[in-house]
Design a protein around this motif. Structure first.
Motif, PDB file in Angstrom:
ATOM      1  N   LEU A  56      17.346  10.711  21.161  1.00  0.00           N
ATOM      2  CA  LEU A  56      16.254   9.838  21.591  1.00  0.00           C
ATOM      3  C   LEU A  56      15.093   9.872  20.596  1.00  0.00           C
ATOM      4  N   THR A  57      14.748  11.085  20.120  1.00  0.00           N
ATOM      5  CA  THR A  57      13.662  11.172  19.154  1.00  0.00           C
ATOM      6  C   THR A  57      14.052  10.527  17.840  1.00  0.00           C
ATOM      7  N   GLY A  58      15.323  10.671  17.438  1.00  0.00           N
ATOM      8  CA  GLY A  58      15.770  10.000  16.222  1.00  0.00           C
ATOM      9  C   GLY A  58      15.665   8.495  16.334  1.00  0.00           C
ATOM     10  N   LEU A  59      16.055   7.956  17.484  1.00  0.00           N
ATOM     11  CA  LEU A  59      16.001   6.514  17.707  1.00  0.00           C
ATOM     12  C   LEU A  59      14.579   5.988  17.599  1.00  0.00           C
ATOM     13  N   LEU A  60      13.619   6.766  18.100  1.00  0.00           N
ATOM     14  CA  LEU A  60      12.235   6.317  18.103  1.00  0.00           C
ATOM     15  C   LEU A  60      11.497   6.646  16.807  1.00  0.00           C
ATOM     16  N   VAL A  61      11.714   7.855  16.298  1.00  0.00           N
ATOM     17  CA  VAL A  61      10.888   8.342  15.199  1.00  0.00           C
ATOM     18  C   VAL A  61      11.331   7.785  13.846  1.00  0.00           C
ATOM     19  N   GLN A  62      12.634   7.703  13.603  1.00  0.00           N
ATOM     20  CA  GLN A  62      13.106   7.329  12.266  1.00  0.00           C
ATOM     21  C   GLN A  62      12.563   5.987  11.785  1.00  0.00           C
ATOM     22  N   PRO A  63      12.700   4.888  12.543  1.00  0.00           N
ATOM     23  CA  PRO A  63      12.171   3.616  12.029  1.00  0.00           C
ATOM     24  C   PRO A  63      10.653   3.603  11.933  1.00  0.00           C
ATOM     25  N   ILE A  64       9.974   4.292  12.860  1.00  0.00           N
ATOM     26  CA  ILE A  64       8.508   4.291  12.832  1.00  0.00           C
ATOM     27  C   ILE A  64       7.991   5.023  11.604  1.00  0.00           C
ATOM     28  N   ILE A  65       8.552   6.209  11.331  1.00  0.00           N
ATOM     29  CA  ILE A  65       8.099   6.986  10.169  1.00  0.00           C
ATOM     30  C   ILE A  65       8.443   6.252   8.870  1.00  0.00           C
ATOM     31  N   GLY A  66       9.653   5.662   8.792  1.00  0.00           N
ATOM     32  CA  GLY A  66       9.993   4.887   7.602  1.00  0.00           C
ATOM     33  C   GLY A  66       9.031   3.741   7.376  1.00  0.00           C
ATOM     34  N   TYR A  67       8.673   3.049   8.443  1.00  0.00           N
ATOM     35  CA  TYR A  67       7.741   1.928   8.358  1.00  0.00           C
ATOM     36  C   TYR A  67       6.370   2.405   7.892  1.00  0.00           C
ATOM     37  N   LEU A  68       5.880   3.515   8.492  1.00  0.00           N
ATOM     38  CA  LEU A  68       4.555   4.014   8.134  1.00  0.00           C
ATOM     39  C   LEU A  68       4.506   4.565   6.717  1.00  0.00           C
ATOM     40  N   SER A  69       5.556   5.276   6.298  1.00  0.00           N
ATOM     41  CA  SER A  69       5.527   5.868   4.958  1.00  0.00           C
ATOM     42  C   SER A  69       5.580   4.805   3.869  1.00  0.00           C
ATOM     43  N   ASP A  70       6.196   3.655   4.157  1.00  0.00           N
ATOM     44  CA  ASP A  70       6.176   2.554   3.202  1.00  0.00           C
ATOM     45  C   ASP A  70       4.755   2.021   2.998  1.00  0.00           C
ATOM     46  N   ARG A  71       3.898   2.234   3.980  1.00  0.00           N
ATOM     47  CA  ARG A  71       2.560   1.633   3.983  1.00  0.00           C
ATOM     48  C   ARG A  71       1.451   2.657   3.829  1.00  0.00           C
ATOM     49  N   THR A  72       1.794   3.831   3.297  1.00  0.00           N
ATOM     50  CA  THR A  72       0.822   4.919   3.140  1.00  0.00           C
ATOM     51  C   THR A  72       0.583   5.202   1.664  1.00  0.00           C
ATOM     52  N   TRP A  73      -0.668   5.459   1.312  1.00  0.00           N
ATOM     53  CA  TRP A  73      -0.968   6.040   0.006  1.00  0.00           C
ATOM     54  C   TRP A  73      -2.181   6.954   0.142  1.00  0.00           C
ATOM     55  N   HIS A  74      -1.952   8.259  -0.059  1.00  0.00           N
ATOM     56  CA  HIS A  74      -3.011   9.258  -0.022  1.00  0.00           C
ATOM     57  C   HIS A  74      -3.351   9.624  -1.463  1.00  0.00           C
ATOM     58  N   PRO A  75      -4.654   9.670  -1.823  1.00  0.00           N
ATOM     59  CA  PRO A  75      -5.004   9.905  -3.234  1.00  0.00           C
ATOM     60  C   PRO A  75      -4.492  11.215  -3.818  1.00  0.00           C
ATOM     61  N   ARG A  76      -4.250  12.238  -2.984  1.00  0.00           N
ATOM     62  CA  ARG A  76      -3.760  13.514  -3.496  1.00  0.00           C
ATOM     63  C   ARG A  76      -2.292  13.763  -3.145  1.00  0.00           C
ATOM     64  N   ARG A 221      -1.519  -7.263   9.517  1.00  0.00           N
ATOM     65  CA  ARG A 221      -0.643  -6.788  10.587  1.00  0.00           C
ATOM     66  C   ARG A 221       0.617  -7.638  10.633  1.00  0.00           C
ATOM     67  N   GLY A 222       1.767  -7.010  10.621  1.00  0.00           N
ATOM     68  CA  GLY A 222       3.044  -7.712  10.715  1.00  0.00           C
ATOM     69  C   GLY A 222       3.708  -7.437  12.056  1.00  0.00           C
ATOM     70  N   ASN A 223       4.639  -8.291  12.431  1.00  0.00           N
ATOM     71  CA  ASN A 223       5.375  -8.124  13.685  1.00  0.00           C
ATOM     72  C   ASN A 223       6.601  -7.276  13.418  1.00  0.00           C
ATOM     73  N   PHE A 224       6.384  -5.946  13.400  1.00  0.00           N
ATOM     74  CA  PHE A 224       7.461  -5.026  13.045  1.00  0.00           C
ATOM     75  C   PHE A 224       8.606  -5.106  14.049  1.00  0.00           C
ATOM     76  N   ALA A 225       8.279  -5.099  15.342  1.00  0.00           N
ATOM     77  CA  ALA A 225       9.324  -5.148  16.368  1.00  0.00           C
ATOM     78  C   ALA A 225      10.126  -6.444  16.279  1.00  0.00           C
ATOM     79  N   GLY A 226       9.432  -7.555  16.086  1.00  0.00           N
ATOM     80  CA  GLY A 226      10.124  -8.835  15.981  1.00  0.00           C
ATOM     81  C   GLY A 226      11.041  -8.903  14.776  1.00  0.00           C
ATOM     82  N   GLU A 227      10.606  -8.302  13.673  1.00  0.00           N
ATOM     83  CA  GLU A 227      11.436  -8.294  12.464  1.00  0.00           C
ATOM     84  C   GLU A 227      12.708  -7.486  12.680  1.00  0.00           C
ATOM     85  N   ILE A 228      12.600  -6.356  13.363  1.00  0.00           N
ATOM     86  CA  ILE A 228      13.784  -5.537  13.643  1.00  0.00           C
ATOM     87  C   ILE A 228      14.761  -6.298  14.536  1.00  0.00           C
ATOM     88  N   VAL A 229      14.250  -6.920  15.604  1.00  0.00           N
ATOM     89  CA  VAL A 229      15.119  -7.667  16.513  1.00  0.00           C
ATOM     90  C   VAL A 229      15.837  -8.778  15.770  1.00  0.00           C
TER      91      VAL A 229
END
Length: 461
Positions: A56-76, A221-229
């Protein structure tokens, strides 16, 4: 786009080294969570349902973390490393506290935290290879990841047994996890954190070529859920066909992770987990009988975990052989995958009638052949059927075929054992064997694409 420089062996090694800790976490979870659950009083047919947190955690966490990490940049810390660090901290805390759980439901809750935390660290590791390596080095990078995965599985699976050999007690009172397991999980927490820090401290990330444009795009802001469906509905036919293969493959391994300990301790070692309620601890003879039965179970559980480690060792060797062969000769991936799944099925079925516990080493070695193929061949069979610009989202959708069968097994395996197999846990492994044979049969409908380099995939959960 600027060409990426080739990296040295040690740069790629350091980049992948965090997988050692991730695999320590997965191996300790996969090899010893059922033992902890049973020690805390879980009935064996309830174990799959207690394990439902993981898929259950894999189903929920994997796409969310992948989506967020694509959109993250920390200066350090860059793009992926913030998630490595957050996941490592949470995973290490969960590993330390897990074997100290006072009740069954606290242990089940910590499993949920542990699996979610491991996924936070693991998912961005897959993207880091594409971020850092030029195309011609990616297979090499995945080979090193496969090597580290195999080593981590084997070492972590043997930890409680090895610690017990050093003199740390391997038994405790009713409802108490033995000190050897507690020490093993503490070592796992240290290795997890230390190996992730090696990658964080030695592996810089490339910033976006146009940082301001990258930041502006993240504000939209993009429609992440709609894109997956949309992509689920319009997935390639090859993905649907491979999805059936993946369903039976991952159902088999979830049944092993959740039921190998009760199935093999009682069927092969003749040392089932004793029920404290069946003993009157106020009577010295009864208390001694419980201690004797509990010691036999804990020792058998150690050996089950140790023997399970051989599937990691076997998978490492098979994956390396496949990668070296594929680099020089055309490889019929469909045939290789079918043959590997059949061998894994035979390995599971053999556990029902092994003449001696040590023969389980050979059974798990055969299972490791299937595991190596599952970590690589489905991705190779799929890759040429997916547009390169949509590879990330389709691979995220492909993970649905990994977690859904685990959820199905978690809910149905226990009732099936009670209804059809007199609640004998070893039949969960027989079901695993039959499931891998069905997966091999389902490959008949899968197309063998034109030859291309085989991308070895890192472990999914």
């Amino acid at each position: 786009m600027t060409a990426k420089p080739r990296l040295s062996f040690w740069q790629i090694w350091n980049m992948s080294f965090g997988f050692l800790g991730i695999q320590f976490g997965f191996a300790l979870q996969g090899g010893f969570m059922s033992r902890i659950f049973q020690t805390l009083g879980a009935e064996k047919d309830a174990l799959p349902l207690l394990w439902i947190a993981a898929p259950l955690t894999g189903l929920l966490v994997q796409p969310i973390i992948g989506y967020l990490s694509d959109r993250t940049w920390h200066p350090r810390l860059g793009r992926r490393r913030p998630f490595f660090l957050i996941g490592a901290i949470l995973s290490s805390i969960a590993l330390v506290f897990m074997p100290h759980s006072p009740t069954l439901w606290i242990a089940a809750g910590l499993l949920w935290v542990l699996d979610a935390s491991i996924n936070i660290s693991m998912e961005p590791f897959r993207a880091l290879v594409a971020d850092k390596l030029p195309e011609e080095q990616r297979s090499y990078g995945f080979v090193l990841q496969t090597l580290i995965i195999g080593v981590g599985t084997w070492v972590a699976s043997n930890l409680p047994w090895f610690i017990a050999q050093l003199g740390v007690p391997n038994e405790a009172g009713p409802g108490v996890v033995p000190p050897s397991v507690k020490v093993a999980f503490a070592i796992g927490a240290f290795v997890f954190m230390a190996s992730i820090l090696v990658t964080i401290l030695t592996t810089p990330e490339y910033p976006p070529e146009d940082l301001q444009r990258f930041r502006d795009e993240q504000k939209r802001r993009g429609n992440f859920a709609g894109e997956i469906v949309h992509h689920v509905v319009h997935m390639p036919a090859q993905m649907r066909r491979l999805g059936l293969v993946q369903f039976f493959s991952w159902l088999a391994f979830f049944a092993m992770w959740s039921m190998a300990t009760p199935g093999l301790t009682e069927h092969v070692f003749k040392a089932p987990a004793p029920d404290p309620a069946a003993f009157d601890m106020a009577v010295p003879a009864q208390a001694a009988a419980f201690q004797s039965a509990n010691a036999a179970f804990q020792n058998a559980a150690d050996l089950v975990g140790s023997y399970m480690g051989y599937y990691g060792l076997s998978s490492m060797l098979v994956a390396l052989l496949l990668s070296f062969y594929a680099a020089r000769f055309p490889l019929n991936r469909k045939a290789v995958h079918a043959g590997s799944l059949v061998l894994g099925g035979v390995g599971f079925l053999s556990m029902w009638f092994v003449p001696h516990p040590a023969w389980l080493i050979g059974s798990f070695a055969l299972v490791g052949v299937a595991w190596a193929s599952i970590l690589s061949m489905p991705y190779a069979l799929l890759s040429s059927h997916v547009p390169a610009e949509k590879m990330g989202i389709y691979m995220g959708i492909f993970n649905m075929f990994i977690v859904i069968p685990q959820i199905v097994a978690a809910t149905l395996l226990g009732p099936a054992l009670r209804a059809f197999f007199a609640n004998e846990a070893v039949f969960a492994l027989v079901i695993s064997g039959a499931s891998l044979l069905l997966a091999a049969l389902a490959l008949v409908r899968v197309r063998e694409p034109a030859h291309a380099p085989v991308p070895l995939a890192s472990q999914a959960h």
